[in-house]
Motif scaffolding. Structure first.
Motif, PDB file in Angstrom:
ATOM      1  N   UNK A  29     -15.042 -15.087 -23.993  1.00 67.16           N
ATOM      2  CA  UNK A  29     -15.185 -16.461 -24.730  1.00 67.16           C
ATOM      3  C   UNK A  29     -13.890 -16.257 -25.345  1.00 67.16           C
ATOM      4  N   UNK A  30     -13.134 -15.356 -25.966  1.00 70.84           N
ATOM      5  CA  UNK A  30     -11.546 -16.000 -26.731  1.00 70.84           C
ATOM      6  C   UNK A  30     -10.178 -16.249 -26.407  1.00 70.84           C
ATOM      7  N   UNK A  31      -9.784 -16.937 -25.900  1.00 67.78           N
ATOM      8  CA  UNK A  31      -8.545 -16.397 -25.953  1.00 67.78           C
ATOM      9  C   UNK A  31      -7.248 -16.726 -27.282  1.00 67.78           C
ATOM     10  N   UNK A  32      -6.031 -15.806 -27.326  1.00 64.78           N
ATOM     11  CA  UNK A  32      -5.392 -16.226 -28.377  1.00 64.78           C
ATOM     12  C   UNK A  32      -3.700 -16.286 -27.780  1.00 64.78           C
ATOM     13  N   UNK A  33      -2.926 -16.720 -27.391  1.00 65.17           N
ATOM     14  CA  UNK A  33      -1.446 -17.294 -27.196  1.00 65.17           C
ATOM     15  C   UNK A  33      -0.495 -17.011 -27.870  1.00 65.17           C
ATOM     16  N   UNK A  35       2.113 -17.229 -25.551  1.00 65.78           N
ATOM     17  CA  UNK A  35       3.220 -17.480 -24.224  1.00 65.78           C
ATOM     18  C   UNK A  35       2.102 -17.048 -23.458  1.00 65.78           C
ATOM     19  N   UNK A  36       2.161 -17.733 -22.257  1.00 62.08           N
ATOM     20  CA  UNK A  36       1.358 -17.238 -21.412  1.00 62.08           C
ATOM     21  C   UNK A  36       1.414 -16.082 -21.096  1.00 62.08           C
ATOM     22  N   UNK A  37       2.854 -15.870 -20.704  1.00 60.23           N
ATOM     23  CA  UNK A  37       2.488 -13.670 -20.724  1.00 60.23           C
ATOM     24  C   UNK A  37       2.316 -13.240 -22.170  1.00 60.23           C
ATOM     25  N   UNK A  38       2.497 -13.565 -22.655  1.00 62.73           N
ATOM     26  CA  UNK A  38       1.535 -13.145 -24.240  1.00 62.73           C
ATOM     27  C   UNK A  38       0.614 -13.415 -24.756  1.00 62.73           C
ATOM     28  N   UNK A  39      -0.990 -12.953 -24.316  1.00 64.08           N
ATOM     29  CA  UNK A  39      -2.182 -13.782 -24.415  1.00 64.08           C
ATOM     30  C   UNK A  39      -3.567 -12.783 -24.582  1.00 64.08           C
ATOM     31  N   UNK A  40      -4.454 -12.928 -25.150  1.00 64.73           N
ATOM     32  CA  UNK A  40      -5.357 -11.797 -24.889  1.00 64.73           C
ATOM     33  C   UNK A  40      -6.057 -11.351 -23.423  1.00 64.73           C
ATOM     34  N   UNK A  41      -5.657 -12.389 -22.126  1.00 64.38           N
ATOM     35  CA  UNK A  41      -6.539 -11.930 -21.314  1.00 64.38           C
ATOM     36  C   UNK A  41      -5.015 -13.398 -20.667  1.00 64.38           C
ATOM     37  N   UNK A  42      -5.156 -12.692 -19.013  1.00 66.92           N
ATOM     38  CA  UNK A  42      -4.391 -12.795 -18.375  1.00 66.92           C
ATOM     39  C   UNK A  42      -4.365 -14.542 -18.161  1.00 66.92           C
ATOM     40  N   UNK A  43      -3.843 -15.316 -17.133  1.00 70.23           N
ATOM     41  CA  UNK A  43      -3.511 -16.266 -16.815  1.00 70.23           C
ATOM     42  C   UNK A  43      -4.819 -16.683 -16.094  1.00 70.23           C
ATOM     43  N   UNK A  45      -7.580 -15.984 -15.857  1.00 71.49           N
ATOM     44  CA  UNK A  45      -9.246 -15.978 -16.560  1.00 71.49           C
ATOM     45  C   UNK A  45     -10.055 -17.082 -17.181  1.00 71.49           C
ATOM     46  N   UNK A  46     -10.862 -17.735 -16.999  1.00 77.61           N
ATOM     47  CA  UNK A  46     -11.541 -18.761 -18.208  1.00 77.61           C
ATOM     48  C   UNK A  46     -12.024 -18.363 -19.050  1.00 77.61           C
ATOM     49  N   UNK A  47     -11.623 -19.223 -19.584  1.00 72.95           N
ATOM     50  CA  UNK A  47     -12.447 -19.147 -21.367  1.00 72.95           C
ATOM     51  C   UNK A  47     -13.445 -20.391 -21.419  1.00 72.95           C
ATOM     52  N   UNK A  48     -14.718 -20.161 -22.149  1.00 74.69           N
ATOM     53  CA  UNK A  48     -15.916 -20.593 -22.475  1.00 74.69           C
ATOM     54  C   UNK A  48     -16.084 -20.301 -23.851  1.00 74.69           C
ATOM     55  N   UNK A  49     -15.309 -21.183 -24.825  1.00 79.58           N
ATOM     56  CA  UNK A  49     -15.239 -20.770 -25.573  1.00 79.58           C
ATOM     57  C   UNK A  49     -14.161 -21.767 -27.082  1.00 79.58           C
ATOM     58  N   UNK A  50     -13.619 -20.732 -26.821  1.00 81.88           N
ATOM     59  CA  UNK A  50     -11.920 -21.139 -27.733  1.00 81.88           C
ATOM     60  C   UNK A  50     -10.648 -20.814 -27.249  1.00 81.88           C
ATOM     61  N   UNK A  51      -9.501 -21.625 -27.213  1.00 86.30           N
ATOM     62  CA  UNK A  51      -8.640 -20.992 -26.637  1.00 86.30           C
ATOM     63  C   UNK A  51      -7.522 -21.877 -28.167  1.00 86.30           C
ATOM     64  N   UNK A  52      -7.087 -20.959 -28.441  1.00 84.07           N
ATOM     65  CA  UNK A  52      -5.647 -20.894 -29.911  1.00 84.07           C
ATOM     66  C   UNK A  52      -4.496 -20.485 -29.252  1.00 84.07           C
ATOM     67  N   UNK A  53      -3.286 -21.737 -29.228  1.00 85.54           N
ATOM     68  CA  UNK A  53      -2.302 -21.228 -28.145  1.00 85.54           C
ATOM     69  C   UNK A  53      -1.162 -22.037 -28.351  1.00 85.54           C
ATOM     70  N   UNK A  54       0.280 -20.919 -29.069  1.00 84.75           N
ATOM     71  CA  UNK A  54       1.138 -22.393 -28.417  1.00 84.75           C
ATOM     72  C   UNK A  54       1.790 -22.613 -27.290  1.00 84.75           C
ATOM     73  N   UNK A  55       1.826 -21.199 -27.106  1.00 81.39           N
ATOM     74  CA  UNK A  55       1.364 -21.803 -25.259  1.00 81.39           C
ATOM     75  C   UNK A  55       0.164 -21.269 -23.803  1.00 81.39           C
ATOM     76  N   UNK A  56       0.009 -21.934 -23.824  1.00 78.18           N
ATOM     77  CA  UNK A  56      -1.439 -21.080 -23.027  1.00 78.18           C
ATOM     78  C   UNK A  56      -1.186 -21.394 -21.888  1.00 78.18           C
ATOM     79  N   UNK A  57      -2.073 -20.797 -20.528  1.00 79.34           N
ATOM     80  CA  UNK A  57      -1.778 -20.720 -19.549  1.00 79.34           C
ATOM     81  C   UNK A  57      -3.416 -20.251 -19.271  1.00 79.34           C
ATOM     82  N   UNK A  58      -4.864 -21.009 -18.351  1.00 81.59           N
ATOM     83  CA  UNK A  58      -6.384 -19.898 -17.793  1.00 81.59           C
ATOM     84  C   UNK A  58      -5.996 -20.872 -16.693  1.00 81.59           C
ATOM     85  N   UNK A  59      -7.135 -20.009 -15.652  1.00 87.51           N
ATOM     86  CA  UNK A  59      -8.041 -20.623 -15.168  1.00 87.51           C
ATOM     87  C   UNK A  59      -8.660 -22.268 -15.503  1.00 87.51           C
ATOM     88  N   UNK A  60      -9.405 -22.260 -15.741  1.00 85.28           N
ATOM     89  CA  UNK A  60     -10.652 -23.362 -16.396  1.00 85.28           C
ATOM     90  C   UNK A  60     -11.351 -23.043 -17.983  1.00 85.28           C
TER      91      UNK A  60
END
Length: 176
Positions: A29-33, A35-43, A45-60
């Motif tokens: 549901x949520x991703x906070x990031x 950097x792509x190596x310092x984020x709640x979920x790994x790259x 993972x798909x996020x269905x909701x909200x992503x807040x990131x300085x530099x974030x990487x996810x599947x979908x």
């Protein structure tokens, strides 16, 4: 025979439910990031909701994607607002930043200094430089470029590499 068929059906349904559960486990549901190596979920993972990131990487991403550099390895559906937006797949919705790059198709609106869609754009591109492989809609900027045009280009320089009806025109170029 009917009892065996019923057991096979129940086993099949249990297997389908377990596969569905494991697929949904990869969606968060949520991703906070930071950097792509310092984020709640790994790259992956798909996020269905909200992503807040300085530099974030996810599947979908499905929902709201806000931050600095926003990288989506698959598809983006929703609203993406950052400094640089990078989508490897398709984008459906609104994308705004200094630089927007979509590897697939765009359905919706790209707004930024530079907008690049390597596939088809069905909708609107606004900015200083717009590029689309195929345009089905409107490009509005200083420089507009497309290879295949079904729509309207408004800008200082408008390039239709397909050449029909016009290859390069100032102010406005069209094909309907």
């Amino acid at each position: 025979m009917k009892k065996s068929l019923g057991i096979v059906f129940v086993a099949f349904m249990i297997m389908c439910i377990s596969i569905t559960s494991s697929v949904q486990a990869q969606e968060k549901l949520i991703q906070l990031s930071l950097w792509n190596t310092i984020q709640l979920e790994d790259a992956s993972t798909s996020i269905h909701g909200l992503r807040l990131a300085l530099y974030g990487e996810n599947q979908n991403i499905t929902g709201i994607d806000w931050g600095g550099v926003l990288k989506v390895n698959g598809d983006m559906i929703g609203w993406q607002s950052g400094v640089v937006n990078l989508v490897d797949g398709d984008m459906k919705g609104i994308q705004e930043s200094l630089v927007n790059i979509v590897g697939g198709e765009v359905w919706g609106w790209q707004s930024g200094a530079v907008n690049i869609a390597k596939g088809k754009v069905t909708g609107l591109q606004t900015g200083f430089v717009n590029m689309a492989n195929e345009l089905h809609g409107v490009q509005f900027s200083l420089v507009n470029v497309t290879n295949i045009q079904y729509g309207l280009q408004i800008g200082l320089i408008n390039v239709n590499n397909g050449g029909t009806p016009f290859g390069i025109l100032p102010i406005v170029n069209w094909k309907f």
